[in-house]
Structures are given as structure tokens and as C-alpha cells.
Design a protein around this motif. Sequence first.
Motif, PDB file in Angstrom:
ATOM      1  N   LEU A 139       0.832  -1.210   0.000  1.00 53.05           N
ATOM      2  CA  LEU A 139       0.000   0.000   0.000  1.00 53.05           C
ATOM      3  C   LEU A 139       0.864   1.256   0.000  1.00 53.05           C
ATOM      4  CD1 LEU A 139      -2.780  -1.003   2.552  1.00 53.05           C
ATOM      5  CD2 LEU A 139      -3.051  -0.726   0.079  1.00 53.05           C
ATOM      6  N   ALA A 140       1.928   1.262   0.814  1.00 46.42           N
ATOM      7  CA  ALA A 140       2.812   2.427   0.879  1.00 46.42           C
ATOM      8  C   ALA A 140       3.487   2.670  -0.465  1.00 46.42           C
ATOM      9  CB  ALA A 140       3.860   2.236   1.977  1.00 46.42           C
ATOM     10  N   GLY A 141       3.678   1.603  -1.254  1.00 50.06           N
ATOM     11  CA  GLY A 141       4.279   1.728  -2.577  1.00 50.06           C
ATOM     12  C   GLY A 141       3.284   2.106  -3.664  1.00 50.06           C
ATOM     13  N   GLY A 142       2.027   2.313  -3.294  1.00 55.71           N
ATOM     14  CA  GLY A 142       1.024   2.743  -4.254  1.00 55.71           C
ATOM     15  C   GLY A 142       0.163   1.641  -4.841  1.00 55.71           C
ATOM     16  N   ALA A 143       0.397   0.396  -4.443  1.00 54.70           N
ATOM     17  CA  ALA A 143      -0.417  -0.715  -4.961  1.00 54.70           C
ATOM     18  C   ALA A 143      -1.800  -0.696  -4.303  1.00 54.70           C
ATOM     19  CB  ALA A 143       0.271  -2.054  -4.690  1.00 54.70           C
ATOM     20  N   HIS A 144      -2.797  -1.110  -5.056  1.00 57.91           N
ATOM     21  CA  HIS A 144      -4.153  -1.250  -4.512  1.00 57.91           C
ATOM     22  C   HIS A 144      -4.328  -2.729  -4.184  1.00 57.91           C
ATOM     23  CE1 HIS A 144      -8.407  -0.305  -3.933  1.00 57.91           C
ATOM     24  NE2 HIS A 144      -8.649  -1.460  -4.534  1.00 57.91           N
ATOM     25  N   VAL A 145      -4.120  -3.083  -2.917  1.00 56.67           N
ATOM     26  CA  VAL A 145      -4.174  -4.477  -2.478  1.00 56.67           C
ATOM     27  C   VAL A 145      -5.309  -4.620  -1.482  1.00 56.67           C
ATOM     28  CG1 VAL A 145      -2.896  -6.356  -1.407  1.00 56.67           C
ATOM     29  CG2 VAL A 145      -1.679  -4.670  -2.784  1.00 56.67           C
ATOM     30  N   VAL A 146      -6.184  -5.566  -1.730  1.00 52.82           N
ATOM     31  CA  VAL A 146      -7.366  -5.773  -0.907  1.00 52.82           C
ATOM     32  C   VAL A 146      -7.116  -6.940   0.046  1.00 52.82           C
ATOM     33  CG1 VAL A 146      -9.805  -6.409  -0.995  1.00 52.82           C
ATOM     34  CG2 VAL A 146      -8.853  -4.902  -2.738  1.00 52.82           C
ATOM     35  N   GLY A 147      -7.588  -6.794   1.286  1.00 55.29           N
ATOM     36  CA  GLY A 147      -7.451  -7.863   2.267  1.00 55.29           C
ATOM     37  C   GLY A 147      -8.766  -8.586   2.490  1.00 55.29           C
ATOM     38  N   PHE A 148      -8.665  -9.890   2.679  1.00 58.23           N
ATOM     39  CA  PHE A 148      -9.818 -10.737   2.984  1.00 58.23           C
ATOM     40  C   PHE A 148      -9.488 -11.510   4.248  1.00 58.23           C
ATOM     41  CE2 PHE A 148      -9.340 -10.544  -1.610  1.00 58.23           C
ATOM     42  CZ  PHE A 148     -10.577 -10.085  -2.010  1.00 58.23           C
TER      43      PHE A 148
END
Length: 175
Positions: free
Chosen positions: A31-40
Motif C-alpha cells: 500500500l505504501a508503494g502505491g499498490a491497490h491491495v485488498v485484504g480478505f
Amino acid sequence: HRLGAIYYTLYPQRAIRGPFKETLKLWDDLLAGGAHVVGFGNSDAHAFNLSMGSLKRVVFPYEYLFRCVNTHLLIDEALTSDVEYDRYLIYSALEKGRGWVGYDLLGSTKGFSFKARSASEHATLGEEMRRAGAVNFDVEVPQPATIQIVRAGKGVVARTKGVKMKFTSVEAGAY
């Protein structure tokens, strides 16, 4: 192995140990690197029968485990019973990160709310917005808890106890 089985049969809530710090660190870095990562999140359900003499018990029954950790989704319209359309609504919410992981064993997390606003811009879970100065965050939880706001790459930036939190930040980033 049997001693552990007996212990967790008596205290199943002590077997739930997540989220793993390594997983949260990786998510935070992305996330800090700009990626859009979703958690489940969910419970890993493996009910098994334990028999030791006259003691017979199901360890980690499905009914128990499915009440523990759950992914809750924010879906803008009611499900319709049309499998294809409902699948679209659910997958869309999952893809966008429009939800949260709740530890529901202690009490339902239904009603959790996380909102951000900056001037006329606003966003909620899984959404992005352009900052127009400071960002005001409003968090609500359904029962008293420790509420924390985490900024990707910076750790916890605000913490309080209760059912509501208001926090203002001028820092851009994923919260």
C-alpha cells in the motif's frame, strides 16, 4: 499433539492467532508503494472429531469457526437471487476493497463505518479521493473497542477507545 487437542477443545478461542504480522507488513509495504491491495479474512475451518475414552467432542466445529473471522462487504444494492448479477455485485465489492475483516466472535462487527472527507471530496472503504487540504476521518464501531487508524508505511497514526473516532490528517497516503 493430544495435549494440544485437549487444550484447544476447552479453549478454542485461543487458537485464533491472526492476523500474522508478516502478512500485515507485506500488505502495508504494498500500500505504501502505491499498490491497490485488498485484504480478505475468514476462519480456516477443519472440524474434527476427538475421542479419548468416554470423552467425545468436535474440535473447532464449523458453526463456531464461521462466527469467528469474516469478511463483510459494502454492496450498494440488495442482492437479487439472480446468481450471475449477485456474483457481479459481490466480486465487484471484493475487487474494490469495499469491506472489512471483522473478528465477530466477541460480537458482530456489522455497522462498522470508516469515512474520509476533504472539502467536497469523500470516500469510504476501498475508495480513493483527491485531497483538498486536510482529510477528516470518522470511524464508528458497533461496540466499545480500541480504534486505530493506520497509515500505510507509517503505522498507527491515531488511537482511541470507545465507539467513535474523529481524526484529521494533512498527510497523503493509504489509510
